[in-house]
Design an enzyme around this catalytic site. Structure first.
Site, short mmCIF file in Angstrom:
data_model
loop_
_atom_site.label_atom_id
_atom_site.label_comp_id
_atom_site.label_asym_id
_atom_site.label_seq_id
_atom_site.Cartn_x
_atom_site.Cartn_y
_atom_site.Cartn_z
CD GLU A 144 -40.08 11.67 20.02
OE1 GLU A 144 -40.14 12.79 20.51
OE2 GLU A 144 -39.46 10.90 20.34
CD GLU A 145 -38.26 7.80 21.93
OE1 GLU A 145 -37.73 8.79 22.89
OE2 GLU A 145 -39.60 7.36 22.46
#
Ligand code: ZN
Length: 327
Positions: free
Chosen positions: A193-194
């Site tokens: 996600e990051e």
């Protein structure tokens, strides 16, 4: 929930390297679901079978960290951030590689003015004197997570990786609490996600949900000199109306607000013009998915001293549970 969270932040899961944290989550959730799968992206997809709506609940397992790009003659490591690391926060912090090697992030010169901090002048010191010594411990492409002790002040929790292990804990709590529900629920613990909502993309395609709720953390802006905001930690889960990656689906907004009201629970609304969560990827998958994003307010995001009020996480789980029963 505090003990669960302590277990979840104790394991590193830098983007693209989430196997260990996936194992821990698997152990914690397996008693409450019927089937668990891992896809090629490393997403952990836990299914509670049902015959009604297909609901995707998502929280990302990965955390920000660093990746080694170069080792110099004297054994100092140059690095890039994995995800949006704050270089100012990173200075003089400890990082831990997956083999247990600890390093310290330092800077080439005395920093006179933090505004002039240049990421390329930062390095990791693992306490060796030569490149050969360094290579015995660390190689190019190895990742390390920030070290941040887990601390509790009554209901306030301070730790690294609360982004988004707090969301993972909320999903596990929801799985424990949900009984006798006919919906088919996919608890999806996403990867990467990051670095750009990547795991959520493939997971949403595979799950093909009727609707989705993402649980993440967000900055409330309640610290001195923060951008003016009425959001506070301890004032309840935040329903995100908008961020740079997604806009809440109108029916999902109504569902969540009505659920909070039915619970007599404090909630907060946030409109942001920056940031984004997995909701951004899920909402535009296939032909579009009605998606909402709930966030646990968290101070000092992307630092080793992130801070939440555990009650906001507990209430986020209750809110998700209520919303599912209201469908
Ligand atoms: Zn996050």
């Amino acid at each position: 929930m505090i003990e669960l969270l302590a277990k979840l932040v104790a394991v590193s899961g830098v983007s693209g390297n989430e196997e260990k944290i996936a194992q821990v989550i698997n152990e914690e959730i397996k008693a409450y679901v019927d089937e668990i799968k891992t896809d090629a992206m490393g997403n952990l997809i836990c299914i509670k079978k049902g015959t009604e709506k297909r609901i995707m609940l998502a929280a990302h397992m990965d955390e920000t960290g660093v990746i080694v790009t170069h080792i110099d003659d004297n054994g100092f490591l140059r690095f890039s951030g994995m995800g949006g690391i704050n270089h100012f926060y990173s200075l003089h912090q400890k990082v831990e590689f997956y083999n247990g090697t600890i390093g310290v992030i330092s800077y080439e010169e005395q920093v006179e003015n933090l505004k002039d901090l240049k990421p390329e002048k930062m390095y990791i010191d693992i306490g060796v004197r030569t490149r050969e010594e360094a290579r015995k411990k660390v190689g190019i492409g190895d990742v390390a997570a920030f070290v941040g002790t887990f601390a509790v002040n009554e209901n306030m929790v301070i730790s690294k990786a609360l982004d988004d292990r707090a969301g993972c804990a909320v999903l596990i709590e929801t799985a424990r609490a949900l009984k006798d529900n006919n919906n088919e629920i996919y608890y999806v613990f996403t990867t990467q996600e990051e670095v750009g909502l990547r795991g959520a993309k493939t997971a949403a395609y595979a799950v093909n949900p009727d609707l989705a709720i993402v649980v993440d953390v967000t900055n409330p802006g309640d610290t001195p000199n923060a951008k003016p905001s009425l959001l506070k930690i301890g004032n309840g889960p935040i329903i995100k109306i908008m961020d740079r990656a997604s806009i809440i689906h109108p029916e999902m907004k109504e569902l969540l607000i009505n659920s909070a009201k039915a619970l007599n629970m404090n909630y907060q609304l946030k409109v942001a013009t920056s940031g984004g969560t997995d909701a951004g990827a899920i909402s535009v998958s296939r032909e579009g998915v009605p998606t909402a994003s709930i966030a646990v307010p968290c101070r000092y995001l992307h630092s080793p001293v992130e801070m939440i009020d555990i009650n906001d996480a507990i209430n986020a789980a209750k809110l998700v549970e209520k919303a599912i029963y209201k469908l």
